[in-house]
Motif scaffolding. Structure first.
Motif, mmCIF file in Angstrom:
data_model
loop_
_atom_site.group_PDB
_atom_site.id
_atom_site.type_symbol
_atom_site.label_atom_id
_atom_site.label_comp_id
_atom_site.label_asym_id
_atom_site.label_seq_id
_atom_site.Cartn_x
_atom_site.Cartn_y
_atom_site.Cartn_z
ATOM 1 N N LEU A 175 0.837 -1.425 -0.050
ATOM 2 C CA LEU A 175 -0.089 0.033 -0.021
ATOM 3 C C LEU A 175 0.928 1.273 -0.182
ATOM 4 C CD1 LEU A 175 -2.600 -1.055 2.702
ATOM 5 C CD2 LEU A 175 -2.582 -1.257 0.154
ATOM 6 N N TYR A 176 0.615 2.069 -0.928
ATOM 7 C CA TYR A 176 1.403 3.459 -1.077
ATOM 8 C C TYR A 176 3.006 3.142 -1.363
ATOM 9 C CZ TYR A 176 -2.811 5.433 0.940
ATOM 10 O OH TYR A 176 -4.263 5.883 1.302
ATOM 11 N N ASP A 177 3.201 2.132 -1.895
ATOM 12 C CA ASP A 177 4.496 1.859 -1.968
ATOM 13 C C ASP A 177 5.568 1.759 -0.723
ATOM 14 O OD1 ASP A 177 4.268 1.501 -4.800
ATOM 15 O OD2 ASP A 177 4.388 3.602 -5.086
ATOM 16 N N ASN A 178 4.741 1.602 0.337
ATOM 17 C CA ASN A 178 5.324 1.677 1.799
ATOM 18 C C ASN A 178 5.106 0.493 2.800
ATOM 19 O OD1 ASN A 178 6.939 3.632 3.482
ATOM 20 N ND2 ASN A 178 5.060 3.487 4.471
ATOM 21 N N CYS A 179 4.012 0.109 2.705
ATOM 22 C CA CYS A 179 3.603 -0.994 3.706
ATOM 23 C C CYS A 179 3.036 -2.015 3.254
ATOM 24 C CB CYS A 179 3.123 -0.299 4.979
ATOM 25 S SG CYS A 179 1.534 0.369 4.389
ATOM 26 N N ILE A 180 3.141 -3.197 3.999
ATOM 27 C CA ILE A 180 2.984 -4.353 3.376
ATOM 28 C C ILE A 180 1.751 -5.081 4.441
ATOM 29 C CG2 ILE A 180 3.561 -6.953 2.693
ATOM 30 C CD1 ILE A 180 6.336 -5.607 2.096
ATOM 31 N N PRO A 181 0.562 -5.390 4.158
ATOM 32 C CA PRO A 181 -0.307 -5.939 5.193
ATOM 33 C C PRO A 181 -0.057 -7.493 5.190
ATOM 34 C CG PRO A 181 -1.427 -5.251 3.147
ATOM 35 C CD PRO A 181 -0.222 -5.001 2.890
ATOM 36 N N VAL A 182 -0.197 -7.812 6.326
ATOM 37 C CA VAL A 182 -0.109 -9.521 6.614
ATOM 38 C C VAL A 182 -1.085 -9.927 7.348
ATOM 39 C CG1 VAL A 182 2.411 -9.342 6.106
ATOM 40 C CG2 VAL A 182 1.595 -9.453 8.337
ATOM 41 N N LEU A 183 -1.604 -10.990 7.373
ATOM 42 C CA LEU A 183 -2.685 -11.836 8.268
ATOM 43 C C LEU A 183 -2.113 -13.133 8.728
ATOM 44 C CD1 LEU A 183 -5.799 -11.625 9.081
ATOM 45 C CD2 LEU A 183 -6.197 -13.212 7.150
ATOM 46 N N GLN A 184 -2.317 -13.190 10.092
ATOM 47 C CA GLN A 184 -1.693 -14.294 10.816
ATOM 48 C C GLN A 184 -2.696 -14.620 12.044
ATOM 49 O OE1 GLN A 184 1.998 -14.100 13.146
ATOM 50 N NE2 GLN A 184 2.493 -15.953 12.210
ATOM 51 N N ASN A 185 -3.187 -15.692 12.068
ATOM 52 C CA ASN A 185 -4.365 -16.140 13.013
ATOM 53 C C ASN A 185 -5.354 -15.016 13.386
ATOM 54 O OD1 ASN A 185 -2.576 -18.178 13.818
ATOM 55 N ND2 ASN A 185 -1.260 -17.045 15.067
ATOM 56 N N LYS A 186 -5.992 -14.695 12.203
ATOM 57 C CA LYS A 186 -7.352 -13.679 12.047
ATOM 58 C C LYS A 186 -6.663 -12.354 12.564
ATOM 59 C CE LYS A 186 -10.454 -17.540 12.342
ATOM 60 N NZ LYS A 186 -11.685 -18.146 13.064
ATOM 61 N N LYS A 187 -5.474 -12.161 12.781
ATOM 62 C CA LYS A 187 -4.961 -10.788 13.104
ATOM 63 C C LYS A 187 -4.335 -9.970 11.862
ATOM 64 C CE LYS A 187 -6.694 -10.411 17.336
ATOM 65 N NZ LYS A 187 -7.572 -9.546 17.690
ATOM 66 N N TRP A 188 -4.578 -8.747 11.576
ATOM 67 C CA TRP A 188 -3.842 -7.937 10.559
ATOM 68 C C TRP A 188 -2.505 -7.364 11.251
ATOM 69 C CZ3 TRP A 188 -4.253 -8.527 5.441
ATOM 70 C CH2 TRP A 188 -5.378 -9.160 4.996
ATOM 71 N N GLN A 189 -1.278 -7.277 10.536
ATOM 72 C CA GLN A 189 -0.271 -6.439 10.778
ATOM 73 C C GLN A 189 0.321 -5.683 9.838
ATOM 74 O OE1 GLN A 189 2.816 -8.478 13.147
ATOM 75 N NE2 GLN A 189 1.416 -10.478 13.228
ATOM 76 N N LEU A 190 0.997 -4.682 9.804
ATOM 77 C CA LEU A 190 1.737 -4.004 8.751
ATOM 78 C C LEU A 190 3.111 -3.996 8.969
ATOM 79 C CD1 LEU A 190 -0.681 -0.746 8.609
ATOM 80 C CD2 LEU A 190 -0.411 -2.548 6.915
ATOM 81 N N PHE A 191 3.925 -4.362 7.763
ATOM 82 C CA PHE A 191 5.354 -4.353 7.891
ATOM 83 C C PHE A 191 5.731 -3.068 6.661
ATOM 84 C CE2 PHE A 191 4.746 -8.469 9.460
ATOM 85 C CZ PHE A 191 5.909 -8.582 10.004
ATOM 86 N N ASP A 192 7.022 -2.592 7.068
ATOM 87 C CA ASP A 192 7.360 -1.661 6.007
ATOM 88 C C ASP A 192 7.953 -2.203 4.819
ATOM 89 O OD1 ASP A 192 10.128 -2.022 6.878
ATOM 90 O OD2 ASP A 192 10.086 -0.479 8.157
ATOM 91 N N VAL A 193 8.495 -1.729 3.948
ATOM 92 C CA VAL A 193 9.058 -2.372 2.845
ATOM 93 C C VAL A 193 10.312 -3.097 3.119
ATOM 94 C CG1 VAL A 193 7.774 -1.223 0.911
ATOM 95 C CG2 VAL A 193 9.966 -0.329 1.685
ATOM 96 N N ASN A 194 11.143 -2.587 4.166
ATOM 97 C CA ASN A 194 12.193 -3.348 4.466
ATOM 98 C C ASN A 194 12.306 -4.599 5.499
ATOM 99 O OD1 ASN A 194 14.164 -1.304 3.464
ATOM 100 N ND2 ASN A 194 13.349 0.227 4.997
#
Length: 207
Positions: free
Chosen positions: A118-137
């Motif tokens: 998203l926005y070339d900046n953050c990656i949404p991930v899903l684990q055990n029905k919970k969302w988290q965000l990672f930066d591109v690094n």
């Protein structure tokens, strides 16, 4: 791309010189990135350069390019877990997530260019029905609200109106003019920036 008498695929140039030997169950060519995706007897996939040299070892049950600029690939293993690697095969996000990227169809009118980054900046991930965000690094993002509360997990990415007949047109994940993302915890929503700043606390009934 041709097959031999045993049904294995190989690649030759227009002069008949072999570039990739006949040892793959399938080979496809991506004209945009000028690379081959190969599938082995075991059903694992990898990436070869246009000259036939190995770019990413065929160790994955699925591989898909998700960013030309970053050279990032979405990969899946035989345990049905997803991760992200770069064009050198280095791990950006470990293969331990149930899903990477959002379902673009749920936000069909929201102008999402890349559901994985998203926005070339953050990656949404899903684990055990919970969302988290990672930066591109590959760093997990933390959101700190005005009360100093640190949030790393969310129940929802985006506000999804399940009761309206025109739900898809009103579902909101992104607010592009602010590079903002709608997140949900429980039955309430908040708005954060793509850098993890809190714009609106998680207190809204709908967005």
């Amino acid at each position: 791309v041709v097959t031999n008498t045993e049904g294995y695929y190989r690649v030759v140039d227009t002069k008949g010189q072999e570039i990739i030997g006949a040892k793959y169950e399938n080979i496809s060519f991506n004209e945009g990135s000028q690379e081959f995706t190969v599938t082995t007897d075991e059903g694992t996939m990898g990436i070869l350069n246009i000259d036939g040299s190995t770019k990413i070892e065929p160790n994955y049950t699925e591989i898909k390019k998700i960013s030309e600029d970053l050279g990032y690939y979405l990969v899946r293993n035989d345990a049905e877990k997803y991760g992200v690697i770069n064009e050198n095969g280095r791990t950006v996000i470990y293969l331990e997530f149930d899903q990477i990227g959002v379902d673009q169809n749920r936000f069909s009118t929201n102008g999402i260019e890349n559901p994985y980054i998203l926005y070339d900046n953050c990656i949404p991930v899903l684990q055990n029905k919970k969302w988290q965000l990672f930066d591109v690094n590959g760093n997990r993002m933390q959101v700190v609200d005005a009360n100093g509360t640190v949030m790393q997990e969310f129940d929802q990415m985006g506000c999804v109106e399940r009761t309206q007949s025109n739900a898809l047109s009103t579902n909101v994940l992104l607010i592009p003019q602010y590079e903002a993302i709608v997140v949900g915890i429980g039955e309430e929503y908040g708005i954060i920036s793509s850098l993890g700043e809190s714009y609106v606390p998680v207190m809204l009934d709908t967005v």
